[in-house]
Design an enzyme around this catalytic site. Sequence first.
Site, PDB file in Angstrom:
ATOM      1  N   LYS A  42       0.927  -1.188  -0.011  1.00 24.13           N
ATOM      2  CA  LYS A  42      -0.050   0.132   0.113  1.00 24.13           C
ATOM      3  C   LYS A  42       0.856   1.367  -0.041  1.00 24.13           C
ATOM      4  O   LYS A  42       0.426   2.264  -0.681  1.00 24.13           O
ATOM      5  CB  LYS A  42      -0.869  -0.062   1.164  1.00 24.13           C
ATOM      6  N   THR A  43       1.964   1.285   0.937  1.00 25.27           N
ATOM      7  CA  THR A  43       2.595   2.342   0.790  1.00 25.27           C
ATOM      8  C   THR A  43       3.405   2.542  -0.506  1.00 25.27           C
ATOM      9  O   THR A  43       3.504   4.042  -1.248  1.00 25.27           O
ATOM     10  CB  THR A  43       3.819   2.177   1.793  1.00 25.27           C
ATOM     11  N   ASP A 240      -3.559   7.518   4.490  1.00 28.83           N
ATOM     12  CA  ASP A 240      -3.165   6.268   4.785  1.00 28.83           C
ATOM     13  C   ASP A 240      -3.968   5.603   5.973  1.00 28.83           C
ATOM     14  O   ASP A 240      -4.399   6.519   6.614  1.00 28.83           O
ATOM     15  CB  ASP A 240      -1.793   6.445   4.879  1.00 28.83           C
ATOM     16  N   GLU A 241      -4.224   4.335   6.080  1.00 28.79           N
ATOM     17  CA  GLU A 241      -4.603   3.619   7.188  1.00 28.79           C
ATOM     18  C   GLU A 241      -5.791   4.386   7.658  1.00 28.79           C
ATOM     19  O   GLU A 241      -6.279   4.343   8.826  1.00 28.79           O
ATOM     20  CB  GLU A 241      -3.453   4.047   8.455  1.00 28.79           C
ATOM     21  N   GLN A 270      -7.461  -4.992   9.360  1.00 34.25           N
ATOM     22  CA  GLN A 270      -6.414  -4.659  10.310  1.00 34.25           C
ATOM     23  C   GLN A 270      -7.054  -3.364  11.281  1.00 34.25           C
ATOM     24  O   GLN A 270      -5.895  -2.743  11.723  1.00 34.25           O
ATOM     25  CB  GLN A 270      -5.187  -4.489   9.356  1.00 34.25           C
ATOM     26  N   ARG A 620       2.029 -11.500   9.785  1.00 28.46           N
ATOM     27  CA  ARG A 620       3.271 -10.680  10.111  1.00 28.46           C
ATOM     28  C   ARG A 620       4.451 -11.687   9.662  1.00 28.46           C
ATOM     29  O   ARG A 620       5.513 -11.087   9.357  1.00 28.46           O
ATOM     30  CB  ARG A 620       3.455 -10.422  11.670  1.00 28.46           C
TER      31      ARG A 620
END
Length: 762
Positions: A42-43, A240-241, A270, A620
Amino acid sequence: MQDRRRVMRGLDLSMSLNVAQQAAVRHRNGPLLVLAGAGTGKTRVITHRVAALLGEGVPAWRILAVTFTNKAAAEMRHRIEHLCSGEHDVSQLWVGTFHSICARILRRHGSVLGLSSRFTIYDPGDQSSVMGRILKELNVSDKMFTPRGVLGHIDRAKNRGLGPQDLDALSLVEPVRSVVRKAYERYQERLRAADAVDFGDLLMRTVELLRVAEQPKEGQDTELDPVRGFARRFLQVVVDEFQDTNPIQAELVDRLAGRADLCVVGDDDQSIYGWRGADVDHFLSFADRHRGAEIIRLEQNYRSTMNILRSADAVIRKNHRRLGKTLWSEAGDGERVRVLMLGTERDEARFIAREIRDAIDEGANGDEIAVFYRAHAQSRVLEDEIRRVGLACKIVGGIAFYERLEIKDILSYLAVLLNPHSDAHLLRILNRPTRGIGSSSQTKLVELAASRGVSLWTVLCDPSETGLSKAAARKISAFVAMIEELRERSSVLRADQIVLQVIQATGYREMLAADDSDEAADRLENLQELLGNVAEFIQEAPSGTLEEYLEVVSLTGGERTDGLVTASVSLMTVHSAKGLEFERVYLTGMEERVFPHARVLDSAVELEEERRLAYVALTRAKRDLTLTMAAKRRIYGQVQVGQPSRFLLDLPKDAIQTIARSIAAPPPASIPAPKAAPAREAWRDDIVYEPHEARTAPEDDASPDAIASEGVHPYVGMMVRHPTLGPAEVLGWSGEGTKVKLQLRFSTREVRTILARFVAPL
């Protein structure tokens, strides 16, 4: 021609992206929600999108990119600079956190709201000082209301954009609602008088400014022209987020993006910060609130193997409130996810420590290995065993168990019981919990002791000669009397009993119980874990003394073996793990009431967030994932019978390998199993028992007395019901036999201590 080159430059930036990523980078002329699964880049999408916009000729000062942390904002800016390779002036970009963006706006235009350009931002310490004075003025009970607790309610209100007059929306009961409203009103008055804001105000007052600009009062038109101009400046807004936004942040985004293309990026699966005020509904309802919005799903995962992704998918699919996606990877199936049953939490920690040591000996990178747990209190045994095999470990997003404030405080009390002349320990506890012996009094006492060449304790024992006021002298005398009484008791009590006496008699537990915050709840759990730690010490050394226990603790932090391995293994809560990735992950405590935590089992909304937390933990891991559970676990000072977590029961059998390393004895008949989970026996049918390794765990002889008539032992987070006061959460306990007392927090947030025989477990 120049425009064509700009467009081509934007297309070139997308060539290294997959099809879905390219679509997210190129989308224009309408709202966009990028549903970015874990490890899907995503970044990369955000930074390429901003770089492409610059390449198309959008002025940098007309682009706003918002994220949640300074670290993420700095990384975002750095990546954009790298992608632009000096072709564009990225210094004019508005890239930052919600709070930094709001501070920047208010320093430019806050005069409309009565703020100067040099207003002060109060940190948590400043806020507590102000609120402490306000609560004294209101003359409210410091046992029911603490500065931190009241500020917690105010922060919840500000997250939702609520002022003092709107507190009914928080459903607070009396007298909490009235006290918080009065405190909130005075708190805001003090902030305004001081030309100051807190973190919540940065958001609320910016939104207030933008609201005023849209609907000015008579005579404000000219004054608000610069604000109106600012509200129209952005052509492109990227957030973002977005799944972590609270209501006031979501409104801020909508107002700043009034005339812009709005692109929000995140993952509803998330969203794990509901306890901070985040509301995943803003993400889920984005398309409904923004007409014509397009949703692009990023589903190609660049981090994990398929067995890990299938396991995570199986867990998260049980949630009802989600947009839905299916992650996939070109990394292949990889190793199966291991599910290990062990006898006790000590077996669990010992197994993990030895396996990590072996892996590092064979060339594994310790920095690529992580151990996760649901609550901070679980780290103690893991820290002990990892250090015991000669490994260094770092606590990510937290503090080593024996270094935590509340643990060091209680250990300091114990040290003073053994040696009251230890000035360092005495100074630490002299005014903790607060007993009116402030810093100026302490300074005078220390200076007096130094001038006489004696210990601080010697001075305290004769307070009339200290030159302090009579009120201060009385408080010192009360402190000395308490220590002397505890010292007398310590000569006849076991070490675990002494620790319990200290926690109770000093008011330490009462202080934390009165603080209605998640941090205080964690500290209470840590104190219960300390009690369990001492009980474990007594179990292993029945004749062990308090002095011997403190010696063991003091040596634990520095314990090493001859073959010291310098690699540092990461230990952390699952919340701290978000955004990180590791080659090898151990997820511990996979039992009902541990993970998922006991606190969430009675709330469908909180249970869905807990399931999202499990999804974060699983995703993770890159290549190697191990989930562990214990048949019996001593946690928060209580031995619990282990029942497989519902998240284990969800795992697909073709993606996991289930192994039993060591099985504890069956639970005593008087202790019923926790809430039943479906298909437990079906899950255990495929356990592969390794020969010659099963053993019986020692019988528990240190758990607190059972709740009368039910045979159920209390534990932190347990829910009970009082016949007239209703349901409550157990914060701690004390006493023995029929005199067991429970410290309970009721749904009204009121904390009371009640005899256990008057409540029944839910």
